[in-house]
Design an enzyme around this catalytic site. Structure first.
Site, PDB file in Angstrom:
ATOM      1  N   ASN A 136       0.837  -1.196   0.000  1.00 16.33           N
ATOM      2  CA  ASN A 136       0.000   0.000   0.000  1.00 16.33           C
ATOM      3  C   ASN A 136       0.872   1.246   0.000  1.00 16.33           C
ATOM      4  O   ASN A 136       1.968   1.265   0.557  1.00 16.33           O
ATOM      5  CB  ASN A 136      -0.956  -0.007   1.202  1.00 16.33           C
ATOM      6  CG  ASN A 136      -0.390   0.715   2.408  1.00 16.33           C
ATOM      7  OD1 ASN A 136      -0.464   1.944   2.509  1.00 16.33           O
ATOM      8  ND2 ASN A 136       0.209  -0.042   3.323  1.00 16.33           N
ATOM      9  N   ASN A 178       5.809  -1.737  11.437  1.00 16.33           N
ATOM     10  CA  ASN A 178       4.968  -1.300  10.338  1.00 16.33           C
ATOM     11  C   ASN A 178       5.342  -2.062   9.066  1.00 16.33           C
ATOM     12  O   ASN A 178       6.070  -3.053   9.120  1.00 16.33           O
ATOM     13  CB  ASN A 178       5.135   0.210  10.137  1.00 16.33           C
ATOM     14  CG  ASN A 178       3.889   0.884   9.606  1.00 16.33           C
ATOM     15  OD1 ASN A 178       3.202   0.353   8.742  1.00 16.33           O
ATOM     16  ND2 ASN A 178       3.595   2.080  10.104  1.00 16.33           N
ATOM     17  N   ASN A 220       4.812   6.051   3.401  1.00 19.89           N
ATOM     18  CA  ASN A 220       4.027   6.640   2.317  1.00 19.89           C
ATOM     19  C   ASN A 220       3.775   8.138   2.454  1.00 19.89           C
ATOM     20  O   ASN A 220       3.065   8.714   1.639  1.00 19.89           O
ATOM     21  CB  ASN A 220       2.695   5.893   2.199  1.00 19.89           C
ATOM     22  CG  ASN A 220       2.902   4.417   1.930  1.00 19.89           C
ATOM     23  OD1 ASN A 220       3.717   4.052   1.092  1.00 19.89           O
ATOM     24  ND2 ASN A 220       2.198   3.563   2.659  1.00 19.89           N
ATOM     25  N   THR A 221       4.332   8.756   3.496  1.00 16.85           N
ATOM     26  CA  THR A 221       4.331  10.209   3.631  1.00 16.85           C
ATOM     27  C   THR A 221       5.782  10.661   3.589  1.00 16.85           C
ATOM     28  O   THR A 221       6.569  10.277   4.463  1.00 16.85           O
ATOM     29  CB  THR A 221       3.685  10.661   4.952  1.00 16.85           C
ATOM     30  OG1 THR A 221       2.309  10.257   4.962  1.00 16.85           O
ATOM     31  CG2 THR A 221       3.763  12.164   5.115  1.00 16.85           C
ATOM     32  N   LYS A 243       5.062   3.191  17.257  1.00 17.74           N
ATOM     33  CA  LYS A 243       5.161   2.182  16.195  1.00 17.74           C
ATOM     34  C   LYS A 243       6.351   2.502  15.306  1.00 17.74           C
ATOM     35  O   LYS A 243       6.443   3.600  14.750  1.00 17.74           O
ATOM     36  CB  LYS A 243       3.877   2.156  15.370  1.00 17.74           C
ATOM     37  CG  LYS A 243       3.794   1.004  14.377  1.00 17.74           C
ATOM     38  CD  LYS A 243       2.399   0.920  13.773  1.00 17.74           C
ATOM     39  CE  LYS A 243       2.243  -0.339  12.935  1.00 17.74           C
ATOM     40  NZ  LYS A 243       0.851  -0.479  12.441  1.00 17.74           N
ATOM     41  N   PHE A 292      -1.969   8.023   4.426  1.00 13.62           N
ATOM     42  CA  PHE A 292      -2.781   8.586   5.515  1.00 13.62           C
ATOM     43  C   PHE A 292      -4.071   9.221   5.003  1.00 13.62           C
ATOM     44  O   PHE A 292      -4.462  10.319   5.428  1.00 13.62           O
ATOM     45  CB  PHE A 292      -1.990   9.624   6.309  1.00 13.62           C
ATOM     46  CG  PHE A 292      -0.895   9.074   7.197  1.00 13.62           C
ATOM     47  CD1 PHE A 292      -0.716   7.721   7.377  1.00 13.62           C
ATOM     48  CD2 PHE A 292      -0.028   9.941   7.846  1.00 13.62           C
ATOM     49  CE1 PHE A 292       0.292   7.231   8.201  1.00 13.62           C
ATOM     50  CE2 PHE A 292       0.980   9.465   8.680  1.00 13.62           C
ATOM     51  CZ  PHE A 292       1.141   8.105   8.853  1.00 13.62           C
ATOM     52  N   SER A 330       5.262   5.020   8.795  1.00 11.41           N
ATOM     53  CA  SER A 330       4.705   4.781   7.464  1.00 11.41           C
ATOM     54  C   SER A 330       5.689   5.243   6.402  1.00 11.41           C
ATOM     55  O   SER A 330       6.256   6.335   6.499  1.00 11.41           O
ATOM     56  CB  SER A 330       3.382   5.539   7.291  1.00 11.41           C
ATOM     57  OG  SER A 330       2.966   5.490   5.940  1.00 11.41           O
TER      58      SER A 330
END
Length: 333
Positions: free
Chosen positions: A109, A238, A173-174, A209, A113, A171
């Site tokens: 993915n 994660n 993805n940011t 996390k 967010f 994450s």
């Protein structure tokens, strides 16, 4: 129905549409009050002053906006973690951004967010009936000019309703978010979050996390910062940006975080590393590649106090939760 229809939808539909269909179905069941799982045995775990009815939790990402909290508890989870939530609503990254690696039983993915903002989720959470422990997972807006402030805002708002709050700095993805796992940024962020979690006399437990891609020194530094700022537990880990040579799916090269079965060996290794480095100073929660009672028990035997899963539901269906809870309960008895 939970064991047949939903897995079929998930396997044959565009992954993001399937995800939304699942949440919609859970909301229907939630509204109707239909039982989603039979009564399950309790195998209580105490952590951070909270009593978890069982050690099996839902990882963040499934219910990003707290739309199906009651239904998810009804599946048998001892804890449900909502989010990741940001101070302001944001659409996330462009589609397609969710990929099912069926041959590998994995998921990639790069959602970014996407969520409706923390205010709306807090309102839903406040009205939801709980059969277990509710966590809210908070992050920063992509376009924020002060990400530390974003986390403090998120923690402060989540503290009004959450049993615990997870700080998500892991994450992939940011852009730049994972840099917050390192000092001095992590120390600033944790200090601000520690101050924001206090509601009168109540201090809401904070979990941190981390990414499985941190090296040993990075994990050690994160643990030291967490202990120094009174963080109550560490979630390991994660999704990963790494890719093993054994992946068979043609989608394996998609950018984003990889979860599910391909993450299992790395998640085990990082769990062992974190437990060793923490040396009893803080409890560790294991996530990544958990898809059976045997795997959940393996992580608990390694020293994890709780486990979290999500991607395995895509392939096994929601009935997996009750299967794992029963298996863990039998062993713990």
């Amino acid at each position: 129905m939970t064991r047949t229809l939903l897995p079929l939808i998930l396997r044959r539909t565009d992954p993001e549409r399937a995800h939304r269909a699942t949440i919609a179905a859970l909301r229907v069941w939630q509204a109707g009050g239909a039982p989603l799982a039979p009564d399950l045995p309790r195998c209580e775990v105490e952590l951070a002053g909270l009593c978890f009815p069982n050690p099996v939790g839902l990882a963040a990402g499934m219910d990003k906006d707290g739309e199906a909290i009651e239904a998810l508890f009804a599946l048998g989870f001892g804890a449900v973690e909502v989010g990741t939530l940001t101070p302001r609503a944001q659409p996330g990254n462009p589609r397609p951004r969710l990929f099912r690696l069926s041959e590998d039983r994995g998921v990639i993915n790069r959602m970014g967010f996407n969520n409706g903002g923390i205010d709306a989720a807090v309102k839903r959470a406040a009205g939801a009936k709980r059969r277990g422990v509710l966590g809210l997972n908070v992050g920063a807006n992509k376009d924020s000019d002060d990400r530390v402030r974003d986390y403090a805002i998120g923690v402060g708002k989540a503290a009004a309703v959450a049993d615990y709050i997870t700080i998500n700095v892991s994450s992939p993805n940011t852009p730049g978010l994972r840099d917050l796992q390192r000092q001095p940024a992590l120390g600033e962020l944790l200090a601000a979050s520690d101050a924001a979690r206090r509601i009168g006399e109540r201090s809401v437990p904070l979990f941190l996390k981390i990414a499985p891609d941190l090296d040993r020194n990075g994990v050690a530094a994160a643990i030291a910062a967490a202990v120094g700022h009174g963080i109550d537990a560490l979630i390991v880990a994660n999704t990963t940006i790494s890719r093993s040579d054994g992946l068979r799916s043609s989608l394996a090269g998609e950018q984003g975080g990889l979860s599910g079965a391909p993450l299992r060996s790395l998640a085990r290794a990082k769990l062992a590393e974190a437990i060793e480095l923490a040396d009893g100073a803080m409890p560790v929660i294991s996530a990544g590649g958990i898809d059976s009672a045997d795997e959940a028990l393996r992580r608990i035997d390694m020293g994890a106090r709780l486990v979290q899963l999500y991607s395995a539901l895509v392939f096994a269906g929601p009935g997996l939760v009750a299967d794992i809870v029963r298996g863990v309960a039998r062993s713990m008895r």
